[in-house]
Write an enzyme that holds these catalytic residues in place. Structure first.
Site, PDB file in Angstrom:
ATOM      1  N   THR A  11       0.834  -1.164  -0.013  1.00  0.00           N
ATOM      2  CA  THR A  11      -0.148  -0.049   0.100  1.00  0.00           C
ATOM      3  C   THR A  11       0.991   1.152  -0.002  1.00  0.00           C
ATOM      4  O   THR A  11       0.728   2.079  -0.812  1.00  0.00           O
ATOM      5  CB  THR A  11      -0.759   0.006   1.425  1.00  0.00           C
ATOM      6  OG1 THR A  11      -1.439  -1.343   1.199  1.00  0.00           O
ATOM      7  CG2 THR A  11      -1.945   1.118   1.376  1.00  0.00           C
ATOM      8  N   LYS A 100       6.944   2.066  11.867  1.00  0.00           N
ATOM      9  CA  LYS A 100       7.151   2.452  13.302  1.00  0.00           C
ATOM     10  C   LYS A 100       7.645   1.467  14.207  1.00  0.00           C
ATOM     11  O   LYS A 100       8.452   1.694  15.247  1.00  0.00           O
ATOM     12  CB  LYS A 100       5.958   2.816  13.858  1.00  0.00           C
ATOM     13  CG  LYS A 100       4.819   1.526  13.942  1.00  0.00           C
ATOM     14  CD  LYS A 100       3.395   2.124  13.859  1.00  0.00           C
ATOM     15  CE  LYS A 100       2.897   0.829  12.996  1.00  0.00           C
ATOM     16  NZ  LYS A 100       1.864   1.380  11.803  1.00  0.00           N
ATOM     17  N   GLU A 124       9.078  10.423   9.270  1.00  0.00           N
ATOM     18  CA  GLU A 124       7.864  11.326   9.268  1.00  0.00           C
ATOM     19  C   GLU A 124       6.716  10.387   9.336  1.00  0.00           C
ATOM     20  O   GLU A 124       5.707  10.502  10.153  1.00  0.00           O
ATOM     21  CB  GLU A 124       7.762  12.284   8.284  1.00  0.00           C
ATOM     22  CG  GLU A 124       6.460  13.246   8.502  1.00  0.00           C
ATOM     23  CD  GLU A 124       6.604  13.911   9.674  1.00  0.00           C
ATOM     24  OE1 GLU A 124       7.297  14.834   9.849  1.00  0.00           O
ATOM     25  OE2 GLU A 124       5.670  13.638  10.712  1.00  0.00           O
ATOM     26  N   VAL A 127       4.710   7.900  12.376  1.00  0.00           N
ATOM     27  CA  VAL A 127       3.803   8.349  13.666  1.00  0.00           C
ATOM     28  C   VAL A 127       2.655   9.175  12.445  1.00  0.00           C
ATOM     29  O   VAL A 127       3.176  10.505  12.003  1.00  0.00           O
ATOM     30  CB  VAL A 127       4.403   9.019  14.541  1.00  0.00           C
ATOM     31  CG1 VAL A 127       3.286   9.234  15.609  1.00  0.00           C
ATOM     32  CG2 VAL A 127       5.467   8.012  15.179  1.00  0.00           C
ATOM     33  N   GLY A 182     -11.537  -2.047   5.485  1.00  0.00           N
ATOM     34  CA  GLY A 182     -10.272  -2.068   5.301  1.00  0.00           C
ATOM     35  C   GLY A 182      -9.211  -1.365   6.220  1.00  0.00           C
ATOM     36  O   GLY A 182      -8.143  -1.143   6.033  1.00  0.00           O
ATOM     37  N   ASP A 196       0.226  -0.636  18.587  1.00  0.00           N
ATOM     38  CA  ASP A 196       0.370   0.295  17.374  1.00  0.00           C
ATOM     39  C   ASP A 196       0.754   1.705  18.196  1.00  0.00           C
ATOM     40  O   ASP A 196       1.652   2.347  17.844  1.00  0.00           O
ATOM     41  CB  ASP A 196      -0.733   0.197  16.481  1.00  0.00           C
ATOM     42  CG  ASP A 196      -0.375   1.090  15.366  1.00  0.00           C
ATOM     43  OD1 ASP A 196       0.687   0.893  14.441  1.00  0.00           O
ATOM     44  OD2 ASP A 196      -1.037   2.269  15.406  1.00  0.00           O
ATOM     45  N   LYS A 200       4.154   4.199  18.778  1.00  0.00           N
ATOM     46  CA  LYS A 200       4.145   5.638  18.131  1.00  0.00           C
ATOM     47  C   LYS A 200       4.373   6.815  19.153  1.00  0.00           C
ATOM     48  O   LYS A 200       5.191   7.485  18.995  1.00  0.00           O
ATOM     49  CB  LYS A 200       2.698   5.662  17.484  1.00  0.00           C
ATOM     50  CG  LYS A 200       2.581   5.217  15.989  1.00  0.00           C
ATOM     51  CD  LYS A 200       1.094   5.326  15.377  1.00  0.00           C
ATOM     52  CE  LYS A 200       0.976   4.460  14.105  1.00  0.00           C
ATOM     53  NZ  LYS A 200      -0.517   4.451  13.957  1.00  0.00           N
ATOM     54  N   GLY A 297      -3.568   5.247   5.720  1.00  0.00           N
ATOM     55  CA  GLY A 297      -3.915   5.285   4.337  1.00  0.00           C
ATOM     56  C   GLY A 297      -2.741   5.608   3.351  1.00  0.00           C
ATOM     57  O   GLY A 297      -1.834   6.053   3.784  1.00  0.00           O
TER      58      GLY A 297
HETATM   59  N1  HSE Z   1      -3.271   0.352  11.764  1.00  0.00           N
HETATM   60  C1  HSE Z   1      -2.772   1.815  11.999  1.00  0.00           C
HETATM   61  C2  HSE Z   1      -3.957   2.639  12.420  1.00  0.00           C
HETATM   62  C3  HSE Z   1      -2.283   2.229  10.629  1.00  0.00           C
HETATM   63  O1  HSE Z   1      -4.981   2.113  12.345  1.00  0.00           O
HETATM   64  O2  HSE Z   1      -3.684   3.976  12.694  1.00  0.00           O
HETATM   65  C4  HSE Z   1      -1.202   3.512  10.683  1.00  0.00           C
HETATM   66  O3  HSE Z   1      -0.186   3.141  11.331  1.00  0.00           O
END
Ligand code: HSE
Length: 404
Positions: A11, A100, A124, A127, A182, A196, A200, A297
């Site tokens: 992606t 990350k 950049e 995060v 998605g 996640d 960050k 995205g």
């Molecule tokens: N899975 C992460 C989110 C993607 O939903 O923010 C971006 O790091």
């Protein structure tokens, strides 16, 4: 012409190629030279894609080509990304990454290596997706002591909590919808368990405080225990529940935490809904600053990557100084952190008396139609007191930290 290589044509990698093509003229003007993708590394072939002639399967083709000056890494995960990125720096190439996991684990070391080699290691996009936050912390907010960074740093969980709040659906229904659109991974644990967001905030804290904040040290709680009933109580309190990733300085101490919190409309992050991310920064001289935008995205993330490529192109052979030493920052023990808490317990004849004995004066919260339980807000108490008192209550239904 500046040749670059893209590692990983998923992606983000394909987004980087697309952004470079779509905005080629303005990017050339800003970089001072045209940026050309010479290679794309991927295990797969892409026979129908215009990039197909640039696909390679062997990293050494990229590493051994002196014409490649910048490598963009979008493979995700620590290995083999770490080995490839380190090798690229050792071979005299600057690196831009959106990864990350890699930055949280090896950021300090890779920044040191880039510095030693007169190159750049830029991240950049790792995060907040397309939101500029690393560069502002590194280059704009340099007159300030950073007192607090609090972010809604995960779009998937923010979407789930927003959906639960707007439509009254339960967690599983909102998660399925996020997967259908998605937003969430098929295995959504990294998002919903808070890992996640934890990586960050570890990266942002390391940059803000100039020392290594290990993500393993950050107390992390996801949103899997937040129920539709909790959301009904939040509404009764004119509040919303958000997954906050926070890092707060108090005197010489810093504490960091990822957890769901209840906030009201006077909090700057209250209106950050759906898949959007928001980051609130407090400096000791600038005061409050807010960053808002698409935290994930293809194109928003690729926009941040390409901005780093432009920066790397403008600073070939000149390191952009970044304060992030490998010296470990010892975070305050989570037990000492104070919060107000929202607590729900099963009702029984003595519950009010028992709660009063444990927590002192509390504020009862009632919602029409919810029976068989007793809900209340505590005053400020430490996490340690909360845990000790919780053990003495027989049927705790939920506990959520409160920031009002
Ligand atoms: N899975 C992460 C989110 C993607 O939903 O923010 C971006 O790091």
């Amino acid at each position: 012409m500046i040749n670059i290589a893209v590692l990983g044509y998923g992606t983000i990698g394909s987004g980087v190629v697309e952004v470079l093509k779509t905005n080629s003229d303005s990017i050339t003007k800003r970089a001072g030279d045209s940026i050309e993708v010479k290679y794309v590394l991927d295990l797969r072939e892409f026979p129908e894609d215009p990039i197909m002639d640039k696909i390679v399967h062997d990293i050494n083709i990229i590493l051994d080509d002196p014409e490649v000056l910048i490598v963009c890494e979008h493979m995700g995960g620590v290995e083999p990304a770490y080995t490839f990125v380190k090798s690229a720096l050792l071979k005299g190439k600057s690196v831009v990454t959106s990864n990350k996991e890699l930055v949280a684990k090896h950021g300090a070391e890779l920044l040191d290596l880039a510095k030693e080699k007169g190159l750049n290691f830029l991240f950049e996009a790792s995060v907040g997706g397309g939101i500029p936050i690393i560069r502002p912390l590194n280059q704009s907010l340099t007159a300030d002591e950073i007192m607090e960074i609090t972010g809604i740093l995960n779009g998937t969980t923010n979407y789930i909590l927003s959906k639960m709040s707007e439509e009254g659906v339960d967690f599983d229904t909102a998660l399925s919808e996020a997967q259908r659109l998605g937003y969430a991974e098929r295995n959504p644990a990294a998002d919903v368990e808070g890992h996640d967001a934890c990586r960050k905030i570890a990266i942002l804290s390391s940059l803000a405080f100039g020392m290594q904040v290990d993500f393993e040290d950050i107390y992390t709680e996801g949103i899997t225990k937040v129920s539709d009933v909790d959301i009904r109580y939040a509404k009764a309190l004119n509040a919303r529940i958000k997954l906050f990733a926070s890092s707060i300085r108090e005197g010489e101490q810093v504490y960091a935490m990822v957890a769901p919190v209840m906030i009201r409309a006077n909090h700057p992050l209250y209106s950050v809904n759906n898949v959007f991310n928001g980051i609130f920064v407090k400096g000791n001289v600038i005061g409050d600053v807010m960053f808002y935008g698409s935290g994930a995205g293809k194109l928003p993330t690729a926009s941040a990557v390409v901005a780093d490529v432009v920066d790397a192109a403008k600073h070939l052979e000149k390191n952009i100084w970044t304060i992030w030493s490998s010296k470990k920052l010892e975070l305050t023990n989570v037990n000492h952190i104070q919060h107000r808490f929202f607590i729900r317990v099963k009702d029984d004849a003595k519950i009010k008396e028992q709660v009063a004995n444990l927590f002192g004066s509390v504020e009862e919260v009632k919602v029409d139609g919810i029976t068989g339980e007793y809900a209340f807000l505590t005053s400020d108490i430490t996490e340690q007191d909360l845990n000790e008192n919780k053990k003495k209550l027989s049927d705790v239904l939920s506990v959520i930290r409160v920031r009002f």
